[in-house]
Design a protein around this motif. Structure first.
Motif, mmCIF file in Angstrom:
data_model
loop_
_atom_site.group_PDB
_atom_site.id
_atom_site.type_symbol
_atom_site.label_atom_id
_atom_site.label_comp_id
_atom_site.label_asym_id
_atom_site.label_seq_id
_atom_site.Cartn_x
_atom_site.Cartn_y
_atom_site.Cartn_z
ATOM 1 N N ASP A 277 39.083 45.178 40.980
ATOM 2 C CA ASP A 277 39.506 44.666 39.542
ATOM 3 C C ASP A 277 40.818 43.816 39.709
ATOM 4 O O ASP A 277 41.260 43.494 38.648
ATOM 5 N N GLN B 261 26.865 43.824 33.938
ATOM 6 C CA GLN B 261 27.494 43.825 32.407
ATOM 7 C C GLN B 261 27.719 42.805 31.948
ATOM 8 O O GLN B 261 27.556 42.200 30.886
ATOM 9 N N ARG B 262 28.874 41.863 32.796
ATOM 10 C CA ARG B 262 29.406 40.579 32.208
ATOM 11 C C ARG B 262 28.180 39.461 32.154
ATOM 12 O O ARG B 262 28.114 39.054 31.239
ATOM 13 N N ARG C 160 28.735 28.419 31.635
ATOM 14 C CA ARG C 160 29.243 29.721 31.471
ATOM 15 C C ARG C 160 28.555 30.856 32.425
ATOM 16 O O ARG C 160 29.117 31.340 33.175
ATOM 17 N N GLU D 10 29.908 32.921 36.085
ATOM 18 C CA GLU D 10 29.793 34.214 36.394
ATOM 19 C C GLU D 10 28.959 34.537 37.723
ATOM 20 O O GLU D 10 29.378 35.292 38.444
ATOM 21 N N LYS E 165 30.344 46.109 36.748
ATOM 22 C CA LYS E 165 30.903 45.456 35.876
ATOM 23 C C LYS E 165 30.217 43.937 35.837
ATOM 24 O O LYS E 165 30.522 43.447 34.864
ATOM 25 N N LEU E 166 30.242 43.536 37.070
ATOM 26 C CA LEU E 166 29.570 42.000 37.264
ATOM 27 C C LEU E 166 28.244 42.056 36.480
ATOM 28 O O LEU E 166 28.274 41.062 35.762
ATOM 29 N N THR F 248 38.303 33.578 34.568
ATOM 30 C CA THR F 248 38.292 34.213 36.249
ATOM 31 C C THR F 248 39.976 34.270 36.859
ATOM 32 O O THR F 248 40.393 33.133 36.884
ATOM 33 N N SER G 225 25.786 40.528 29.402
ATOM 34 C CA SER G 225 26.174 40.012 28.033
ATOM 35 C C SER G 225 26.107 38.543 27.688
ATOM 36 O O SER G 225 26.026 38.469 26.463
#
Length: 350
Positions: A348, A50-51, A222, A226, A47-48, A326, A54
């Motif tokens: 999560d 993918q973020r 940004r 992340e 998930k990290l 966050t 993106s």
């Protein structure tokens, strides 16, 4: 520290099929090198990545037309701060590309390797963006001068001493302890060291100046948010795998690193923003301490500046908080010990 944390790590083989595909540990474990994103020790790392993926962008997508016209009309103080701050950012983002790659050499878990490779690629684009900005608005001589700031400016050299020491210690002596320390300083870079510089560009933009540069900085900001979250999560997972590192000694080292960094960032901000209208030095110091608290919570540690739990620079929210989503509730705690991260308590929930 125990032998496990202080012994030298070995560079991980590219492919080692006798080992399982699912890694047994982040550092010093076993893994084949075959990455199956559907079978990970820490599914959260998917998930990290993918973020972060993106957020893909490139510097030449940003229109610098108006900035080219406006830069000569900035005050002398603004122009000097502009060039020095770009120099600072380049000094920090260049090594970030390398340190992510160096960490990846000793990471067993291929999902973390991939995550670090993604971060390294974005850091490389950040560094490119600073050259792109300067080539758009000023002469080649000024561009070179700006990039030389990190080698010659005495205030910046002093500010970066510990960064260089920790990163070079890991490069020359790659132990688990030094890897964890390098990750701590990565969280400092991603979550604290850039922010007085970011504030300068946002201050210009709120006065209708250099909006193209500010847009570029907001993209970088940004990304860094992340990256800071990703590095903090990997750090906490590695701490959970290496309980011998969970000591008061190491905790105190981290707190000392943060306190020292806050002092250095405050001194730098007062030096580089001197004569620049629109940024109050006291508010800037409060903002730096606010950022330190936030990053410490992400590492699973307690705040060290209880009087700076809220953002004192309310105007900057328009440029930062709108994409800083966050969650921090999970980190609110008073224990000196780290909050462990595992599949049991769930990334999560962060």
């Amino acid at each position: 520290m125990t032998t496990q944390s202080t012994g030298l790590l070995t560079r991980v083989k590219v492919l080692d099929p006798v080992n399982p595909n699912r890694a047994t540990a982040i550092f010093g474990g076993e893994a084949s090198g075959i990455l199956n994103w559907n079978d990970l020790k820490y599914p959260h790392f998917y998930k990290l990545r993918q973020r972060i993926r993106s957020l893909f962008w490139t510097a030449n997508e940003v229109d610098m037309t108006q900035d080219v016209k406006q830069f000569p009309n900035l005050s002398q103080a603004e122009q000097e701060a502009f060039l020095k701050i770009i120099g600072l950012l380049a000094t920090l983002d260049g090594p970030q590309t390398d340190v992510a790659a160096k960490l990846a050499h000793y990471v067993t878990d291929p999902s973390v390797k991939s995550l670090f490779a993604t971060i390294a690629d974005q850091e490389s684009e950040h560094n490119h963006s600073y050259a792109y900005v300067l080539s758009s608005v000023t002469t080649f001589d000024n561009q070179v001068k700006s990039f030389e700031t990190g080698r010659h400016d005495p205030v910046l050299l002093k500010r970066n001493e510990r960064i260089a020491e920790v990163y070079n210690d890991f490069a020359t002596r790659p132990t688990t302890e030094n890897a964890l320390k390098a990750m701590v300083y990565t969280t400092l870079l991603e979550g604290l060291f850039f922010y007085s510089g970011f504030a300068f560009f946002y201050n210009l933009a709120r006065n209708g100046k250099m909006v193209g540069t500010s847009t570029m900085i907001s993209y970088i900001n940004r990304d860094e948010l992340e990256h800071g979250k990703a590095m903090s999560d990997v750090f906490r997972a590695a701490m959970g795998e290496n309980p011998e590192m969970n000591t008061h000694e190491f905790t105190d080292w981290i707190y000392d690193a943060y306190r020292h960094s806050v002092v250095q960032e405050t001194l730098w901000s007062r030096y580089v923003l001197d004569g620049v209208d629109g940024i109050d030095p006291e508010e800037m110091e409060g903002y730096i301490k606010y950022r330190a608290n936030k990053m410490l919570r992400m590492l699973g540690l307690s705040e060290i500046y209880p009087e700076h739990t809220d953002n004192p620079m309310k105007w900057i929210r328009a440029y930062v908080d709108s994409f800083d989503d966050t969650k921090t509730d999970f980190f609110e705690q008073t224990s000196r010990q780290y909050t462990k991260t595992s599949d049991l308590n769930g990334f999560d929930d962060l």
